[in-house]
Write a protein that holds these residues in place. Structure first.
Motif, PDB file in Angstrom:
ATOM      1  N   VAL A  55      31.654  49.488  26.823  1.00  0.00           N
ATOM      2  CA  VAL A  55      32.916  50.203  27.013  1.00  0.00           C
ATOM      3  C   VAL A  55      33.977  49.802  25.993  1.00  0.00           C
ATOM      4  CG1 VAL A  55      34.830  50.576  28.617  1.00  0.00           C
ATOM      5  CG2 VAL A  55      32.472  50.571  29.462  1.00  0.00           C
ATOM      6  N   PHE A  56      34.089  48.504  25.709  1.00  0.00           N
ATOM      7  CA  PHE A  56      35.144  48.022  24.821  1.00  0.00           C
ATOM      8  C   PHE A  56      34.669  47.811  23.388  1.00  0.00           C
ATOM      9  CE2 PHE A  56      36.557  46.848  29.059  1.00  0.00           C
ATOM     10  CZ  PHE A  56      37.914  47.158  29.024  1.00  0.00           C
ATOM     11  N   GLY A  57      33.348  47.825  23.178  1.00  0.00           N
ATOM     12  CA  GLY A  57      32.825  47.647  21.843  1.00  0.00           C
ATOM     13  C   GLY A  57      32.970  46.246  21.299  1.00  0.00           C
ATOM     14  N   VAL A  58      32.972  45.242  22.192  1.00  0.00           N
ATOM     15  CA  VAL A  58      33.094  43.857  21.758  1.00  0.00           C
ATOM     16  C   VAL A  58      31.967  43.031  22.375  1.00  0.00           C
ATOM     17  CG1 VAL A  58      35.587  43.943  21.412  1.00  0.00           C
ATOM     18  CG2 VAL A  58      34.687  43.304  23.650  1.00  0.00           C
ATOM     19  N   ALA A  59      31.564  42.007  21.653  1.00  0.00           N
ATOM     20  CA  ALA A  59      30.539  41.101  22.158  1.00  0.00           C
ATOM     21  C   ALA A  59      31.201  39.938  22.868  1.00  0.00           C
ATOM     22  CB  ALA A  59      29.683  40.577  21.002  1.00  0.00           C
ATOM     23  N   VAL A  60      30.695  39.564  24.022  1.00  0.00           N
ATOM     24  CA  VAL A  60      31.285  38.487  24.813  1.00  0.00           C
ATOM     25  C   VAL A  60      30.192  37.598  25.388  1.00  0.00           C
ATOM     26  CG1 VAL A  60      33.283  39.902  25.450  1.00  0.00           C
ATOM     27  CG2 VAL A  60      31.290  39.808  26.975  1.00  0.00           C
ATOM     28  N   ARG A  61      30.624  36.417  25.807  1.00  0.00           N
ATOM     29  CA  ARG A  61      29.777  35.527  26.592  1.00  0.00           C
ATOM     30  C   ARG A  61      30.505  35.269  27.900  1.00  0.00           C
ATOM     31  NH1 ARG A  61      29.436  31.396  23.304  1.00  0.00           N
ATOM     32  NH2 ARG A  61      27.490  32.090  22.323  1.00  0.00           N
ATOM     33  N   ILE A  62      29.826  35.456  29.016  1.00  0.00           N
ATOM     34  CA  ILE A  62      30.436  35.292  30.330  1.00  0.00           C
ATOM     35  C   ILE A  62      30.142  33.899  30.869  1.00  0.00           C
ATOM     36  CG2 ILE A  62      30.557  36.136  32.700  1.00  0.00           C
ATOM     37  CD1 ILE A  62      31.599  38.165  30.737  1.00  0.00           C
ATOM     38  N   GLY A  63      31.211  33.209  31.281  1.00  0.00           N
ATOM     39  CA  GLY A  63      31.084  31.910  31.931  1.00  0.00           C
ATOM     40  C   GLY A  63      31.867  31.915  33.224  1.00  0.00           C
ATOM     41  N   ALA A  64      32.213  30.746  33.703  1.00  0.00           N
ATOM     42  CA  ALA A  64      32.961  30.628  34.953  1.00  0.00           C
ATOM     43  C   ALA A  64      34.029  29.561  34.818  1.00  0.00           C
ATOM     44  CB  ALA A  64      32.022  30.295  36.108  1.00  0.00           C
ATOM     45  N   ASP A  90      44.326  42.577  29.754  1.00  0.00           N
ATOM     46  CA  ASP A  90      43.616  41.321  29.560  1.00  0.00           C
ATOM     47  C   ASP A  90      42.500  41.176  30.600  1.00  0.00           C
ATOM     48  OD1 ASP A  90      42.967  38.438  29.810  1.00  0.00           O
ATOM     49  OD2 ASP A  90      44.579  38.194  28.337  1.00  0.00           O
ATOM     50  N   LEU A  91      41.271  41.143  30.153  1.00  0.00           N
ATOM     51  CA  LEU A  91      40.134  41.085  31.073  1.00  0.00           C
ATOM     52  C   LEU A  91      40.065  39.758  31.811  1.00  0.00           C
ATOM     53  CD1 LEU A  91      37.321  42.830  28.990  1.00  0.00           C
ATOM     54  CD2 LEU A  91      39.083  43.842  30.463  1.00  0.00           C
ATOM     55  N   ASN A  92      40.452  38.665  31.160  1.00  0.00           N
ATOM     56  CA  ASN A  92      40.437  37.372  31.843  1.00  0.00           C
ATOM     57  C   ASN A  92      41.489  37.303  32.936  1.00  0.00           C
ATOM     58  OD1 ASN A  92      38.317  35.625  30.788  1.00  0.00           O
ATOM     59  ND2 ASN A  92      39.361  35.817  28.812  1.00  0.00           N
ATOM     60  N   LEU A  93      42.649  37.910  32.711  1.00  0.00           N
ATOM     61  CA  LEU A  93      43.663  37.960  33.764  1.00  0.00           C
ATOM     62  C   LEU A  93      43.174  38.810  34.936  1.00  0.00           C
ATOM     63  CD1 LEU A  93      47.004  38.333  31.761  1.00  0.00           C
ATOM     64  CD2 LEU A  93      46.120  36.292  32.908  1.00  0.00           C
ATOM     65  N   ARG A 125      35.848  31.680  39.102  1.00  0.00           N
ATOM     66  CA  ARG A 125      36.182  33.005  38.597  1.00  0.00           C
ATOM     67  C   ARG A 125      35.509  33.269  37.246  1.00  0.00           C
ATOM     68  NH1 ARG A 125      38.968  37.043  41.637  1.00  0.00           N
ATOM     69  NH2 ARG A 125      40.111  35.966  43.271  1.00  0.00           N
ATOM     70  N   ARG A 126      35.326  34.537  36.932  1.00  0.00           N
ATOM     71  CA  ARG A 126      34.735  34.961  35.669  1.00  0.00           C
ATOM     72  C   ARG A 126      35.621  34.513  34.505  1.00  0.00           C
ATOM     73  NH1 ARG A 126      29.564  36.436  36.334  1.00  0.00           N
ATOM     74  NH2 ARG A 126      28.947  38.385  35.373  1.00  0.00           N
ATOM     75  N   HIS A 127      35.004  34.022  33.425  1.00  0.00           N
ATOM     76  CA  HIS A 127      35.727  33.741  32.185  1.00  0.00           C
ATOM     77  C   HIS A 127      34.997  34.415  31.037  1.00  0.00           C
ATOM     78  CE1 HIS A 127      38.107  31.851  29.100  1.00  0.00           C
ATOM     79  NE2 HIS A 127      36.993  31.475  28.506  1.00  0.00           N
ATOM     80  N   ILE A 128      35.744  35.134  30.214  1.00  0.00           N
ATOM     81  CA  ILE A 128      35.166  35.926  29.139  1.00  0.00           C
ATOM     82  C   ILE A 128      35.505  35.297  27.794  1.00  0.00           C
ATOM     83  CG2 ILE A 128      35.155  38.205  28.033  1.00  0.00           C
ATOM     84  CD1 ILE A 128      36.132  39.219  30.887  1.00  0.00           C
TER      85      ILE A 128
END
Length: 262
Positions: A231-240, A194-197, A245-248
């Motif tokens: 790397v993961f082949g997914v589209a994301v928006r990065i927030g905080a 889990d990238l958010n964790l 902390r980073r939130h995906i």
């Protein structure tokens, strides 16, 4: 310096699994290991704790080649928590945790008060003291993971390696386990899906792809929209988050997922 890998490679059946990886775990910090399935995370962890022998490169513990460290000395220093260790033997919680004392005892030594104190302290640190005499098979998944961490802590390690400790746990137990790990105060290397964790709990992150290290650094520098897409082949928006902390946020992008996406 504590645990580090220098240009470490390993493969099997003529296939490279880990290729030229260099990383270092900062003392008392959490280094998160992330990457798609098959990226070499679990294999690298086993190289770091000498469950597998490197094909080339070197794993070092305080600057010393880990291959030159005795098994007993290494077990007193470094503990490994697997994804899903299980047993068919009828054991109590305390019996599982007592296994962590093996590196500190000679073959003929009797069980000591110091050993029992270490077991009790480990169970207390993971909040499982009341389960001391409970049968292993009656525990939930989250409780079993806590007991495995207690077993590792009974080794009194200064380095702790965990292979996807939140795998198959519900979100409450995921947060509980990683909060516990963060409070331990030991050097940790933890593989996570889990990238958010990873962004929430890790001080630094190492990103693997096809066995190679493609990025490393703070969550802010590693977890970028472009890198995650590549790397993961997914589209994301990065927030905080409120804590900074980073939130995906994962996006539905037809360019990534094709026409089957909603």
């Amino acid at each position: 310096m504590t645990l580090s890998a220098r240009d470490v490679s390993w493969g099997t059946s003529g296939r490279m699994i880990v290729g030229g990886v260099t990383l270092e775990a900062a003392p008392g910090k959490i280094l998160g290991l992330i990457g798609p399935n098959g990226s070499g995370k679990s294999s690298l962890l086993r190289l770091l704790c000498r469950l597998r022998k490197v094909s080339s490169g070197v794993v070092e513990l305080d600057g010393r080649d880990i291959g030159q460290v005795s098994r007993r000395e290494l077990a007193r220093r470094l503990a490994f928590v697997e994804q899903q260790a299980t047993t068919e033997i009828q054991l109590c919680v305390c019996d599982v945790v007592r296994l962590g004392r093996t590196p500190h005892r000679s073959a003929l030594a009797s069980w000591s008060a110091a050993d029992e104190q270490a077991v009790d302290a480990a169970l207390a640190r993971v909040g499982m003291s009341e389960r001391h005499d409970q049968l292993w098979h009656t525990l939930s998944g989250g409780e079993r993971q806590r007991v495995h961490i207690a077993r590792a802590l009974a080794q009194t390690p200064s380095e702790l390696i965990l292979d996807e400790p939140t795998n198959h746990l519900d979100i409450q137990h995921q947060l509980s386990i990683l909060t516990l790990v963060r409070r331990l105060g030991v050097t940790c290397i933890v593989a996570l899906h889990d990238l958010n964790l990873a962004a929430l709990f890790c001080d630094e992150i190492a990103l693997l792809h096809e066995g190679r290290l493609v990025a490393s650094g703070t969550p802010e520098t590693v977890l970028t929209e472009e890198t995650i897409r590549r790397v993961f082949g997914v589209a994301v928006r990065i927030g905080a988050t409120a804590s900074g902390r980073r939130h995906i946020e994962y996006l539905v992008d037809p360019d990534c997922y094709g026409e089957a996406a909603p």
